[in-house]
Design a protein around this motif. Structure first.
Motif, PDB file in Angstrom:
ATOM      1  N   ALA A 288      38.588  40.339  36.385  1.00 14.28           N
ATOM      2  CA  ALA A 288      38.374  39.215  37.286  1.00 14.28           C
ATOM      3  C   ALA A 288      36.816  38.822  37.193  1.00 14.28           C
ATOM      4  N   ARG A 289      36.229  39.720  37.435  1.00 14.96           N
ATOM      5  CA  ARG A 289      34.608  39.464  37.376  1.00 14.96           C
ATOM      6  C   ARG A 289      34.158  38.644  36.157  1.00 14.96           C
ATOM      7  N   GLU A 290      34.818  39.309  34.840  1.00 13.86           N
ATOM      8  CA  GLU A 290      34.497  38.666  33.782  1.00 13.86           C
ATOM      9  C   GLU A 290      34.989  37.218  33.464  1.00 13.86           C
ATOM     10  N   LEU A 291      36.224  37.086  33.944  1.00 10.34           N
ATOM     11  CA  LEU A 291      36.979  35.750  33.900  1.00 10.34           C
ATOM     12  C   LEU A 291      35.899  34.831  34.923  1.00 10.34           C
ATOM     13  N   LEU A 292      35.601  35.207  35.850  1.00  7.68           N
ATOM     14  CA  LEU A 292      34.785  34.450  36.892  1.00  7.68           C
ATOM     15  C   LEU A 292      33.607  33.762  36.191  1.00  7.68           C
ATOM     16  N   LYS A 293      32.843  34.727  35.291  1.00  8.79           N
ATOM     17  CA  LYS A 293      31.721  34.336  34.576  1.00  8.79           C
ATOM     18  C   LYS A 293      32.088  32.973  33.726  1.00  8.79           C
ATOM     19  N   LEU A 294      33.179  33.295  32.924  1.00 10.90           N
ATOM     20  CA  LEU A 294      33.600  32.306  31.996  1.00 10.90           C
ATOM     21  C   LEU A 294      34.101  30.905  32.780  1.00 10.90           C
TER      22      LEU A 294
ATOM     23  N   ALA B 131      44.596  38.149  37.408  1.00  8.51           N
ATOM     24  CA  ALA B 131      43.896  39.626  37.209  1.00  8.51           C
ATOM     25  C   ALA B 131      43.804  40.167  38.767  1.00  8.51           C
ATOM     26  N   LEU B 132      43.340  39.224  39.685  1.00 11.35           N
ATOM     27  CA  LEU B 132      43.185  39.719  41.102  1.00 11.35           C
ATOM     28  C   LEU B 132      44.419  40.364  41.637  1.00 11.35           C
ATOM     29  N   ASN B 133      45.452  39.616  41.565  1.00 16.65           N
ATOM     30  CA  ASN B 133      46.466  39.922  41.799  1.00 16.65           C
ATOM     31  C   ASN B 133      47.109  41.298  41.238  1.00 16.65           C
ATOM     32  N   ALA B 134      46.906  41.649  40.087  1.00 21.67           N
ATOM     33  CA  ALA B 134      47.110  42.887  39.228  1.00 21.67           C
ATOM     34  C   ALA B 134      46.016  43.925  39.950  1.00 21.67           C
ATOM     35  N   GLY B 135      45.220  43.354  40.346  1.00 21.90           N
ATOM     36  CA  GLY B 135      43.942  44.366  40.733  1.00 21.90           C
ATOM     37  C   GLY B 135      43.060  44.926  39.851  1.00 21.90           C
ATOM     38  N   ASN B 136      42.989  44.038  38.655  1.00 21.44           N
ATOM     39  CA  ASN B 136      42.128  44.177  37.833  1.00 21.44           C
ATOM     40  C   ASN B 136      40.540  43.568  37.956  1.00 21.44           C
ATOM     41  N   ILE B 137      39.895  44.160  38.946  1.00 20.74           N
ATOM     42  CA  ILE B 137      38.576  43.514  39.319  1.00 20.74           C
ATOM     43  C   ILE B 137      37.626  43.304  38.376  1.00 20.74           C
TER      44      ILE B 137
ATOM     45  N   ASN C 272      30.212  18.517  42.817  1.00 16.54           N
ATOM     46  CA  ASN C 272      30.455  19.196  44.063  1.00 16.54           C
ATOM     47  C   ASN C 272      31.822  19.910  44.094  1.00 16.54           C
ATOM     48  N   ALA C 273      32.703  19.087  43.077  1.00 18.14           N
ATOM     49  CA  ALA C 273      34.117  19.928  42.944  1.00 18.14           C
ATOM     50  C   ALA C 273      34.148  21.079  42.152  1.00 18.14           C
ATOM     51  N   ALA C 274      32.969  21.235  41.324  1.00 19.32           N
ATOM     52  CA  ALA C 274      33.000  22.577  40.321  1.00 19.32           C
ATOM     53  C   ALA C 274      32.268  23.463  41.276  1.00 19.32           C
ATOM     54  N   SER C 275      31.297  23.114  42.081  1.00 17.27           N
ATOM     55  CA  SER C 275      30.610  24.061  42.898  1.00 17.27           C
ATOM     56  C   SER C 275      31.724  24.500  43.940  1.00 17.27           C
ATOM     57  N   ARG C 276      32.428  23.660  44.563  1.00 16.28           N
ATOM     58  CA  ARG C 276      33.499  23.967  45.519  1.00 16.28           C
ATOM     59  C   ARG C 276      34.526  24.987  44.608  1.00 16.28           C
ATOM     60  N   LYS C 277      34.913  24.756  43.668  1.00 15.48           N
ATOM     61  CA  LYS C 277      36.022  25.554  42.958  1.00 15.48           C
ATOM     62  C   LYS C 277      35.392  27.216  42.882  1.00 15.48           C
ATOM     63  N   MET C 278      34.230  26.957  42.505  1.00 15.26           N
ATOM     64  CA  MET C 278      33.584  28.262  42.070  1.00 15.26           C
ATOM     65  C   MET C 278      33.295  29.130  43.236  1.00 15.26           C
ATOM     66  N   SER C 279      32.794  28.580  44.402  1.00 10.19           N
ATOM     67  CA  SER C 279      32.518  29.312  45.565  1.00 10.19           C
ATOM     68  C   SER C 279      33.780  29.794  46.193  1.00 10.19           C
ATOM     69  N   ARG C 280      34.923  29.067  46.120  1.00  8.51           N
ATOM     70  CA  ARG C 280      35.984  29.636  46.622  1.00  8.51           C
ATOM     71  C   ARG C 280      36.866  30.695  45.858  1.00  8.51           C
ATOM     72  N   LEU C 281      36.592  30.717  44.531  1.00  7.92           N
ATOM     73  CA  LEU C 281      36.950  31.717  43.642  1.00  7.92           C
ATOM     74  C   LEU C 281      36.013  33.030  43.801  1.00  7.92           C
ATOM     75  N   THR C 282      34.928  32.886  44.046  1.00  6.63           N
ATOM     76  CA  THR C 282      33.879  33.963  44.217  1.00  6.63           C
ATOM     77  C   THR C 282      34.311  34.586  45.822  1.00  6.63           C
TER      78      THR C 282
ATOM     79  N   LYS D 296      37.220  34.740  46.905  1.00  6.45           N
ATOM     80  CA  LYS D 296      38.457  35.541  46.672  1.00  6.45           C
ATOM     81  C   LYS D 296      38.297  36.900  46.065  1.00  6.45           C
ATOM     82  N   LEU D 297      37.371  37.001  45.192  1.00  9.55           N
ATOM     83  CA  LEU D 297      36.821  37.910  44.246  1.00  9.55           C
ATOM     84  C   LEU D 297      36.263  39.133  45.518  1.00  9.55           C
ATOM     85  N   ASN D 298      35.420  38.445  46.239  1.00  8.21           N
ATOM     86  CA  ASN D 298      34.394  39.321  47.283  1.00  8.21           C
ATOM     87  C   ASN D 298      35.529  39.863  48.260  1.00  8.21           C
ATOM     88  N   LYS D 299      36.529  39.034  48.745  1.00 12.57           N
ATOM     89  CA  LYS D 299      37.520  39.704  49.584  1.00 12.57           C
ATOM     90  C   LYS D 299      38.214  41.010  49.140  1.00 12.57           C
TER      91      LYS D 299
END
Length: 87
Positions: free
Chosen positions: A47-53, A38-44, A70-80, A82-85
């Motif tokens: 992508a926000r809805e998927l991030l919540k899920l 979704a991010l690569n396609a530009g559907n922001i 900690n792994a869950a937090s790390r993955k969530m942080s990295r995805l967030t 990416k979305l913010n960039k």
């Protein structure tokens, strides 16, 4: 193969838990792939809805000790990040 009834039961329980854990991990990975597509396609918005899920699924998996907290937090942080960039 185990002969003792309790050992046989533990093997069955371990196999059942293994299948459940594998299914949840696969579900999380699939959601992350959808998010990145979704991010690569530009559907922001999508992508926000998927991030919540994904957040919900990661927290649930961490709570059930399928992945480390900690792994869950790390993955969530990295995805967030990416979305913010992008957005």
């Amino acid at each position: 193969m185990a002969n003792i009834k309790s050992a046989i039961k533990r093997i069955d329980v371990a196999n059942r838990n293994n299948e459940r854990n594998k299914a949840m991990k696969t579900e999380v990975k699939s959601s992350i792939k959808k998010f990145e597509q979704a991010l690569n396609a530009g559907n922001i918005d999508e992508a926000r809805e998927l991030l919540k899920l994904i957040d919900k699924k990661l927290k649930k998996a961490a709570h059930k000790n399928i992945i480390h907290q900690n792994a869950a937090s790390r993955k969530m942080s990295r995805l967030t990040l990416k979305l913010n960039k992008v957005g």
